[in-house]
Design a protein around this motif. Structure first.
Motif, PDB file in Angstrom:
ATOM      1  N   UNK A   1       0.850  -1.114   0.052  1.00 27.74           N
ATOM      2  CA  UNK A   1       0.145  -0.031   0.083  1.00 27.74           C
ATOM      3  C   UNK A   1       0.766   1.365  -0.068  1.00 27.74           C
ATOM      4  N   UNK A   2       1.829   1.100   0.887  1.00 28.16           N
ATOM      5  CA  UNK A   2       2.790   2.491   0.858  1.00 28.16           C
ATOM      6  C   UNK A   2       3.413   2.626  -0.546  1.00 28.16           C
ATOM      7  N   UNK A   3       4.004   1.804  -1.156  1.00 29.76           N
ATOM      8  CA  UNK A   3       4.668   1.845  -2.462  1.00 29.76           C
ATOM      9  C   UNK A   3       3.926   2.333  -3.207  1.00 29.76           C
ATOM     10  N   UNK A   4       2.485   1.940  -3.615  1.00 29.69           N
ATOM     11  CA  UNK A   4       1.796   2.427  -4.632  1.00 29.69           C
ATOM     12  C   UNK A   4       1.177   3.558  -4.293  1.00 29.69           C
ATOM     13  N   UNK A   5       1.126   4.070  -3.008  1.00 26.01           N
ATOM     14  CA  UNK A   5       0.488   5.313  -2.637  1.00 26.01           C
ATOM     15  C   UNK A   5       1.579   6.403  -2.725  1.00 26.01           C
ATOM     16  N   UNK A   6       2.801   6.233  -2.767  1.00 24.54           N
ATOM     17  CA  UNK A   6       3.897   7.069  -2.720  1.00 24.54           C
ATOM     18  C   UNK A   6       4.547   7.271  -3.943  1.00 24.54           C
TER      19      UNK A   6
ATOM     20  N   UNK B   1       4.034   8.209  -7.195  1.00 27.00           N
ATOM     21  CA  UNK B   1       3.830   9.489  -7.822  1.00 27.00           C
ATOM     22  C   UNK B   1       4.629  10.565  -7.463  1.00 27.00           C
ATOM     23  N   UNK B   2       5.030  10.368  -6.193  1.00 23.53           N
ATOM     24  CA  UNK B   2       5.640  11.797  -5.625  1.00 23.53           C
ATOM     25  C   UNK B   2       7.065  11.839  -6.241  1.00 23.53           C
ATOM     26  N   UNK B   3       7.432  12.835  -6.986  1.00 18.78           N
ATOM     27  CA  UNK B   3       8.724  13.283  -7.922  1.00 18.78           C
ATOM     28  C   UNK B   3       9.801  13.626  -6.706  1.00 18.78           C
ATOM     29  N   UNK B   4       9.354  14.307  -5.842  1.00 13.84           N
ATOM     30  CA  UNK B   4      10.719  14.800  -4.869  1.00 13.84           C
ATOM     31  C   UNK B   4      11.259  13.572  -4.030  1.00 13.84           C
ATOM     32  N   UNK B   5      12.304  13.287  -4.298  1.00 15.61           N
ATOM     33  CA  UNK B   5      12.998  12.063  -3.872  1.00 15.61           C
ATOM     34  C   UNK B   5      12.991  12.005  -2.181  1.00 15.61           C
ATOM     35  N   UNK B   6      13.036  13.292  -1.617  1.00 11.91           N
ATOM     36  CA  UNK B   6      13.112  13.553  -0.110  1.00 11.91           C
ATOM     37  C   UNK B   6      11.656  13.444   0.485  1.00 11.91           C
ATOM     38  N   UNK B   7      10.727  14.087  -0.248  1.00 10.25           N
ATOM     39  CA  UNK B   7       9.415  13.962   0.075  1.00 10.25           C
ATOM     40  C   UNK B   7       8.975  12.652  -0.049  1.00 10.25           C
TER      41      UNK B   7
END
Length: 484
Positions: A431-436, A438-444
């Motif tokens: 769930x965590x992998x697929x939820x995040x 799309x976040x492009x900023x690597x730190x975020x």
């Protein structure tokens, strides 16, 4: 205070200090590892990595399983510790001289002449370590986990600063080798400081003969354990290049930090505690199952979580020159989630005095791993990793068979203790992998993965009314452990 309550408190404190110590140690390893990986190249790590198996096997021979023998012995005297001290020192000095002479052969095996002086220098470490084996056994036997923890933290700090300084001034792989030697020297000095026992010049090797029936089997077992754990460094060094060895060693190092955090948490208490309750089979089974649930509770979210943040972690900390290590690390983390459970099984078998079972089981696993990896090495590192990981996980069934023979723990009950945490942790990470993703900023993205995974796992534990979770929270809040 009753004996039962005293043992419970020692166990709880041991787990606390083991966890705290290993958390600090892994943070230090992470900090110094980041600096070193930025300063050094994969080939530098590969040079040291190719020698690791020789140092580890030599260390096992000079230790000869006497730490476990001293911990498991009902009554231990000064003569026992003294005999082990002088025997270890003599054997390790002889081994160092032998390896010093064999350094050209090692270099020829890898076709790397630079390994000759590096080997002769690196191998000094295991001789220094031999001077602290009896003291380490004393601390372990007496559940002095805090003192062992402080020794490791001090050793890591001093050696880490040394390694980074040497790497900064251009000493390349010599810095890594020196870091290892300094760690062993400082750690050994701390063991001496925290231990009241001191060796004497009057000694007899009679206790060695008495203990060797037990310890000798552990010696063979430890040698095969090191072979099993370092197969890739040897095979990659033989058939590939220093660079491939470096990528694997970097991935294995990061995965190893996670495993050591968990295994180290129970390392200081599992064997001595299980030994103390070995006369009461039902109580030993209850204690073991509680340790099994706690190990699974920590191991699966920690290691699977480390796997899903590996890309961000490596890219941010040690730059994308190590990018090839990411996929290797992700695969190793799957196996790493099960490793602390296998370790706990092994401690139960040792606590029952069955070092022979432990030995032959480990030898069989080593032979299968070596055969499987050699069989597919021509197909590349990922084929070798697939064989390595799947074999290690499936071998848990073999470990369980012998535990069942010793304490009557049924496979169904073990799965009840383990699988809920494995399933919940795996679901949380998916769930965590697929939820995040799309976040492009690597730190975020890294921060989001950590926060979301932690929140989901805590919510799942709370919602499922996990007893292990509630007891862990209660201990940290009230510092009052429950009956195992």
């Amino acid at each position: 205070m009753s004996e039962n309550q005293s043992l419970k408190e020692k166990t709880a404190k041991g787990l606390f200090w083991g966890g705290f110590s290993n958390g600090i140690q892994q943070l230090l390893n992470l900090l110094f590892g980041i600096f070193l990986a930025r300063l050094l190249t994969p080939a530098d790590y590969g040079m040291v990595g190719m020698l690791a198996i020789f140092s580890l096997i030599a260390s096992s021979i000079q230790e000869s399983g006497f730490t476990a023998a001293l911990v498991n012995k009902k009554e231990v005297t000064h003569n026992d510790y003294n005999a082990v001290f002088w025997f270890n020192a003599a054997i390790s000095l002889s081994l160092y001289l032998l390896l010093f002479l064999c350094a050209p052969l090692i270099a020829d095996f890898y076709k790397t002449p630079e390994l000759i002086p590096l080997a002769r220098y690196s191998f000094i470490g295991f001789f220094i370590a031999s001077l602290g084996i009896s003291h380490s056994a004393y601390l372990l036997r007496n559940l002095m986990v805090k003192q062992r923890a402080l020794s490791s933290v001090i050793g890591l700090t001093v050696s880490g600063i040394t390694g980074v300084t040497l790497a900064y001034f251009g000493f390349s792989y010599w810095g890594i080798a020196t870091q290892s030697i300094v760690y062993v020297a400082v750690n050994t000095a701390c063991y001496w400081h925290f231990t009241r026992w001191r060796p004497s010049l009057q000694f007899s090797f009679t206790p060695i003969k008495e203990m060797f029936g037990f310890s000798g089997k552990l010696l063979v077992t430890n040698v095969f354990n090191h072979i099993n754990n370092n197969l890739f460094s040897v095979i990659l060094g033989k058939f590939y290049t220093e660079k491939e060895v470096g990528y694997y060693n970097q991935a294995n190092k990061w995965c190893g930090m996670g495993q050591l955090f968990i295994s180290g948490m129970i390392n200081g208490v599992a064997q001595p505690v299980l030994t103390k309750v070995s006369d009461d089979l039902e109580r030993q089974k209850r204690v073991f199952r509680k340790m099994l649930r706690f190990t699974a509770f920590v191991s699966f979210p920690a290691m699977l979580g480390l796997g899903i943040v590996s890309e961000e972690l490596i890219t941010i900390t040690i730059t994308d020159k190590w990018y090839s290590s990411i996929s290797i690390m992700q695969i190793l983390c799957i196996s790493g989630a099960f490793t602390p459970i296998a370790y706990l099984y092994q401690q139960l078998i040792i606590s029952k005095g069955k070092s022979r079972i432990y030995m032959w089981n480990t030898i069989a696993l080593g032979i299968i791993l070596l055969s499987g990896v050699l069989l597919v090495h021509a197909h590349g590192i990922y084929a070798m990793l697939a064989v390595y990981v799947s074999t290690n996980i499936l071998w848990l069934l073999t470990w369980h068979y012998f535990v069942w023979q010793e304490i009557g723990l049924k496979l169904r009950h073990a799965l009840i203790d383990i699988l809920p945490y494995a399933v919940i942790a795996a679901t949380v990470m998916v769930i965590t992998y697929y939820s995040t993703r799309s976040i492009e900023n690597i730190y975020l993205r890294l921060a989001s993965k950590i926060v979301l995974a932690a929140a989901l796992y805590v919510a799942a534990m709370w919602g499922s009314r996990s007893v292990t979770f509630k007891e862990s929270i209660q201990y940290f809040i009230k510092k009052k452990p429950h009956e195992p």
